[in-house]
Design a protein around this motif. Structure first.
Motif, PDB file in Angstrom:
ATOM      1  N   LYS A 290       0.819  -1.205   0.000  1.00  0.00           N
ATOM      2  CA  LYS A 290       0.000   0.000   0.000  1.00  0.00           C
ATOM      3  C   LYS A 290       0.858   1.263   0.000  1.00  0.00           C
ATOM      4  CE  LYS A 290      -3.920  -2.089   2.434  1.00  0.00           C
ATOM      5  NZ  LYS A 290      -4.652  -2.129   3.733  1.00  0.00           N
ATOM      6  N   ARG A 291       2.022   1.196   0.594  1.00  0.00           N
ATOM      7  CA  ARG A 291       2.888   2.379   0.667  1.00  0.00           C
ATOM      8  C   ARG A 291       3.686   2.609  -0.613  1.00  0.00           C
ATOM      9  NH1 ARG A 291       5.010   3.859   6.495  1.00  0.00           N
ATOM     10  NH2 ARG A 291       3.163   3.398   7.722  1.00  0.00           N
ATOM     11  N   ARG A 292       3.621   1.642  -1.532  1.00  0.00           N
ATOM     12  CA  ARG A 292       4.346   1.799  -2.800  1.00  0.00           C
ATOM     13  C   ARG A 292       3.431   1.334  -3.936  1.00  0.00           C
ATOM     14  NH1 ARG A 292      10.537   2.028  -2.165  1.00  0.00           N
ATOM     15  NH2 ARG A 292      11.145   2.800  -4.213  1.00  0.00           N
ATOM     16  N   PRO A 293       2.353   2.055  -4.181  1.00  0.00           N
ATOM     17  CA  PRO A 293       1.325   1.602  -5.126  1.00  0.00           C
ATOM     18  C   PRO A 293       1.772   1.743  -6.586  1.00  0.00           C
ATOM     19  CG  PRO A 293       0.805   3.789  -4.338  1.00  0.00           C
ATOM     20  CD  PRO A 293       2.009   3.337  -3.548  1.00  0.00           C
ATOM     21  N   ALA A 294       0.985   1.150  -7.469  1.00  0.00           N
ATOM     22  CA  ALA A 294       1.273   1.212  -8.904  1.00  0.00           C
ATOM     23  C   ALA A 294       1.239   2.633  -9.430  1.00  0.00           C
ATOM     24  CB  ALA A 294       0.275   0.340  -9.659  1.00  0.00           C
ATOM     25  N   SER A 295       0.542   3.528  -8.741  1.00  0.00           N
ATOM     26  CA  SER A 295       0.477   4.924  -9.192  1.00  0.00           C
ATOM     27  C   SER A 295       1.862   5.577  -9.195  1.00  0.00           C
ATOM     28  CB  SER A 295      -0.482   5.727  -8.311  1.00  0.00           C
ATOM     29  OG  SER A 295      -0.065   5.710  -6.954  1.00  0.00           O
ATOM     30  N   TRP A 296       2.780   5.077  -8.365  1.00  0.00           N
ATOM     31  CA  TRP A 296       4.149   5.601  -8.398  1.00  0.00           C
ATOM     32  C   TRP A 296       4.808   5.307  -9.746  1.00  0.00           C
ATOM     33  CZ3 TRP A 296       7.615   5.277  -3.466  1.00  0.00           C
ATOM     34  CH2 TRP A 296       6.935   5.833  -2.375  1.00  0.00           C
ATOM     35  N   GLU A 297       4.632   4.082 -10.238  1.00  0.00           N
ATOM     36  CA  GLU A 297       5.208   3.728 -11.540  1.00  0.00           C
ATOM     37  C   GLU A 297       4.534   4.531 -12.648  1.00  0.00           C
ATOM     38  OE1 GLU A 297       6.669  -0.481 -12.318  1.00  0.00           O
ATOM     39  OE2 GLU A 297       5.106  -0.866 -10.811  1.00  0.00           O
ATOM     40  N   GLU A 298       3.224   4.617 -12.582  1.00  0.00           N
ATOM     41  CA  GLU A 298       2.487   5.331 -13.624  1.00  0.00           C
ATOM     42  C   GLU A 298       2.921   6.797 -13.706  1.00  0.00           C
ATOM     43  OE1 GLU A 298      -2.079   6.611 -14.853  1.00  0.00           O
ATOM     44  OE2 GLU A 298      -1.737   5.341 -13.110  1.00  0.00           O
ATOM     45  N   ALA A 299       3.089   7.443 -12.549  1.00  0.00           N
ATOM     46  CA  ALA A 299       3.492   8.853 -12.542  1.00  0.00           C
ATOM     47  C   ALA A 299       4.871   9.045 -13.156  1.00  0.00           C
ATOM     48  CB  ALA A 299       3.466   9.390 -11.103  1.00  0.00           C
ATOM     49  N   ALA A 300       5.797   8.153 -12.818  1.00  0.00           N
ATOM     50  CA  ALA A 300       7.157   8.266 -13.344  1.00  0.00           C
ATOM     51  C   ALA A 300       7.172   8.038 -14.852  1.00  0.00           C
ATOM     52  CB  ALA A 300       8.070   7.267 -12.642  1.00  0.00           C
ATOM     53  N   ILE A 301       6.459   7.035 -15.300  1.00  0.00           N
ATOM     54  CA  ILE A 301       6.479   6.709 -16.729  1.00  0.00           C
ATOM     55  C   ILE A 301       5.747   7.776 -17.536  1.00  0.00           C
ATOM     56  CG2 ILE A 301       5.667   5.013 -18.428  1.00  0.00           C
ATOM     57  CD1 ILE A 301       6.366   2.858 -16.277  1.00  0.00           C
ATOM     58  N   ARG A 302       4.719   8.349 -16.968  1.00  0.00           N
ATOM     59  CA  ARG A 302       4.046   9.464 -17.645  1.00  0.00           C
ATOM     60  C   ARG A 302       5.019  10.624 -17.841  1.00  0.00           C
ATOM     61  NH1 ARG A 302      -1.113  10.053 -18.611  1.00  0.00           N
ATOM     62  NH2 ARG A 302      -1.699   8.437 -17.102  1.00  0.00           N
ATOM     63  N   GLU A 303       5.832  10.871 -16.833  1.00  0.00           N
ATOM     64  CA  GLU A 303       6.853  11.919 -16.932  1.00  0.00           C
ATOM     65  C   GLU A 303       7.912  11.551 -17.975  1.00  0.00           C
ATOM     66  OE1 GLU A 303       8.445  15.562 -14.832  1.00  0.00           O
ATOM     67  OE2 GLU A 303       6.510  14.564 -14.848  1.00  0.00           O
ATOM     68  N   LEU A 304       8.306  10.288 -17.990  1.00  0.00           N
ATOM     69  CA  LEU A 304       9.346   9.839 -18.917  1.00  0.00           C
ATOM     70  C   LEU A 304       8.906   9.959 -20.373  1.00  0.00           C
ATOM     71  CD1 LEU A 304      10.806   6.652 -17.176  1.00  0.00           C
ATOM     72  CD2 LEU A 304      11.995   8.814 -17.605  1.00  0.00           C
ATOM     73  N   VAL A 305       7.666   9.581 -20.658  1.00  0.00           N
ATOM     74  CA  VAL A 305       7.239   9.600 -22.061  1.00  0.00           C
ATOM     75  C   VAL A 305       7.071  11.022 -22.583  1.00  0.00           C
ATOM     76  CG1 VAL A 305       6.210   7.298 -21.957  1.00  0.00           C
ATOM     77  CG2 VAL A 305       4.784   9.316 -21.491  1.00  0.00           C
ATOM     78  N   SER A 306       7.077  11.999 -21.679  1.00  0.00           N
ATOM     79  CA  SER A 306       7.100  13.384 -22.144  1.00  0.00           C
ATOM     80  C   SER A 306       8.500  13.782 -22.608  1.00  0.00           C
ATOM     81  CB  SER A 306       6.636  14.332 -21.030  1.00  0.00           C
ATOM     82  OG  SER A 306       7.607  14.422 -20.005  1.00  0.00           O
TER      83      SER A 306
END
Length: 506
Positions: free
Chosen positions: A257-273
């Protein structure tokens, strides 16, 4: 010959000699009685199942001077071979050695966690013929020309497989193009960065601005940037961060719960920019971005797929532990399973398998990340305190094969995920396939042979007790591992000398 032409030839002589030195030092190292468990350097490896780019054949691979000099389909070669020079493995599978592009061997500086000798012995025993060492968990971290040289010195004469090195992209060098160029000129095969705290003090996290600068430098070298893609986010539910006491911390769900999938999604969204710059005509054309150890098979993967469709130069890996384990199955207090990103639920595991089977995930790596037992196990089962990392390097071949049987994994897919695509990522043009001219990096294994990974099974990692795979039953026994024609491992025995070679980009 005119004196001017003689002067020209003499002027080119140092360049020619340096090229020859590089070629023989990096590409081949002759077999000796100490480097190899066989005495001859010209021999044939025969099998009814040899995995080549043209398919699985019955035939033989001719090895001479450390390289593959011919691949013969059928039995026509037998009449021309000298007696005693054929190693006939019958029905065993002969395929390119595994290339692990993501391993932490912690050498120099933290050899009590692992180290080049133990880690590369384990690699050889598991059919891994080449690995690329990560720039952190050793001390100091590999973020400069000077610290890369420390890595190279530590590896000399102490590695049983070939080892290359990623350099680190960190805030202190990201805006210093000359410092990054010196690191790359010194031989780093590419760079690695974190978008969240790494847990290592001298390897701080980067943001998209740092990554953009790193890609611009890498474009000139046509080498990749590897990124740990997690970004800390505010929790949707504040109760996820509440201290539930010792019993709560022993539950894997608390950590998840303290390291949810939203952490990966946020980083990858930033990366694809940022990866848009790698497209044809972009400011970073020639650079490549590689996302390491993806665990979220949902929103994060969709972002990667869209970036690929748009022409971004991007690839992604996952790891065997995300394909083997599920969060619901992890026992309370068993901190061997803690890693980052976390192991997610069983439904996500199924989606990861679907993604790698259909090619949306490009390759596999171990992310072998060991530590001293007191950091991993002696934390009273507290998932929030334990070191995060799966110890796995020796077992990745049988684990991938064993858990993949449910999904119909083929030998050709094993080679694609573990040899061909990793070789391409790291720029290893002479490795990754059984073809004429390549290094004779070969693993021989029995897919049908089952074994228990228990206290009686030989493990060459420094700390066997910290591996999450202990106690499992696997299929896929490694019989032999050849490194550039040297028989480096055979049924529980390693060659006397550590004859792996440091791989440096030039």
């Amino acid at each position: 010959m005119e004196s001017g032409k003689w002067r020209t030839l003499l002027g080119l002589l140092p360049l020619l000699l340096s090229f020859l030195f590089f070629y023989f030092d990096i590409s081949t190292k002759p077999s000796t009685s100490q480097c190899s468990l066989i005495s001859h350097s010209h021999f044939w490896i025969a099998s009814k199942r040899i995995v080549t780019p043209k398919g699985v054949i019955s035939g033989a691979v001719e090895v001479k001077g450390g390289s593959i000099v011919s691949v013969v389909d059928g039995d026509n070669w037998r009449g021309t071979v000298k007696s005693g020079r054929v190693m006939d493995y019958g029905e065993a599978v002969v395929m390119p050695g595994l290339i692990d592009v993501h391993a932490h061997l912690d050498d120099p500086g933290r050899t009590e966690w692992e180290g080049f000798p133990s880690g590369t012995k384990a690699a050889a025993a598991g059919g891994v013929t080449t690995l690329i060492d990560m720039p952190l968990n050793s001390f100091p971290s590999t973020v400069s020309e000077e610290t890369l040289n420390l890595k190279i010195e530590a590896a000399e004469g102490r590695i049983y497989v070939d080892v290359g090195f990623w350099g680190g992209l960190v805030p202190e060098n990201a805006f210093n193009a000359s410092a990054l160029q010196r690191l790359l000129n010194a031989g780093a095969l590419g760079l690695k960065s974190f978008m969240c705290p790494s847990g290592i003090n001298d390897f701080p996290m980067t943001n998209s601005s740092h990554i953009k600068e790193g890609l611009a430098v890498l474009a000139k070298y046509r080498r990749p940037l590897l990124v740990h893609a997690e970004m800390e986010q505010e929790p949707e539910n504040e109760s996820d961060l509440e201290d539930g006491g010792a019993e709560s911390a022993r539950s894997y769900s608390t950590y998840l719960k303290r390291r949810p999938a939203s952490w990966e999604e946020a980083a990858i969204r930033e990366l694809v920019s940022v990866t848009k710059d790698t497209r044809s005509g972009g400011s970073a054309e020639g650079a490549h971005l590689h996302i390491v150890h993806l665990s979220d098979a949902r929103s994060s993967l969709e972002l990667i797929k869209e970036a690929k469709r748009s022409g971004d130069s991007v690839t992604v890996e996952t790891c065997p532990h995300y394909l083997a384990f599920a969060a619901e199955e992890i026992p309370d207090g068993d901190t061997r399973f803690k890693c980052a990103p976390p192991i997610r639920d069983a439904a996500n595991r199924e989606e990861l398998w679907a993604a790698i089977m259909d090619g949306n995930i490009d390759m596999l790596s171990s992310d072998h990340s060991p530590s001293a037992p007191e950091l991993k196990l002696f934390t009273e089962g507290d998932f929030l305190k334990a070191w995060g990392g799966i110890s796995s390097l020796q077992f990745v071949l049988p684990v991938t094969w064993s858990y993949g049987q449910k999904y119909g994994v083929t030998f050709e897919q094993m080679v694609s995920w573990w040899s061909e695509k990793p070789a391409k990522l790291a720029g290893l043009n002479s490795k990754g396939a059984i073809v004429t001219g390549n290094h004779a990096d070969i693993v021989v294994w029995q897919p049908e042979a089952e074994f228990d990974l228990d206290d009686n099974h030989p493990v060459y990692l420094k700390h066997r007790s910290i591996s999450a795979y202990l106690g499992t039953r696997l299929s896929g026994k490694v019989l032999a591992t050849f490194i550039r024609g040297n028989l480096a491992f055979k049924e529980g025995k390693h060659a006397h000398d550590a004859c792996g070679v440091p791989i440096l980009a030039k």
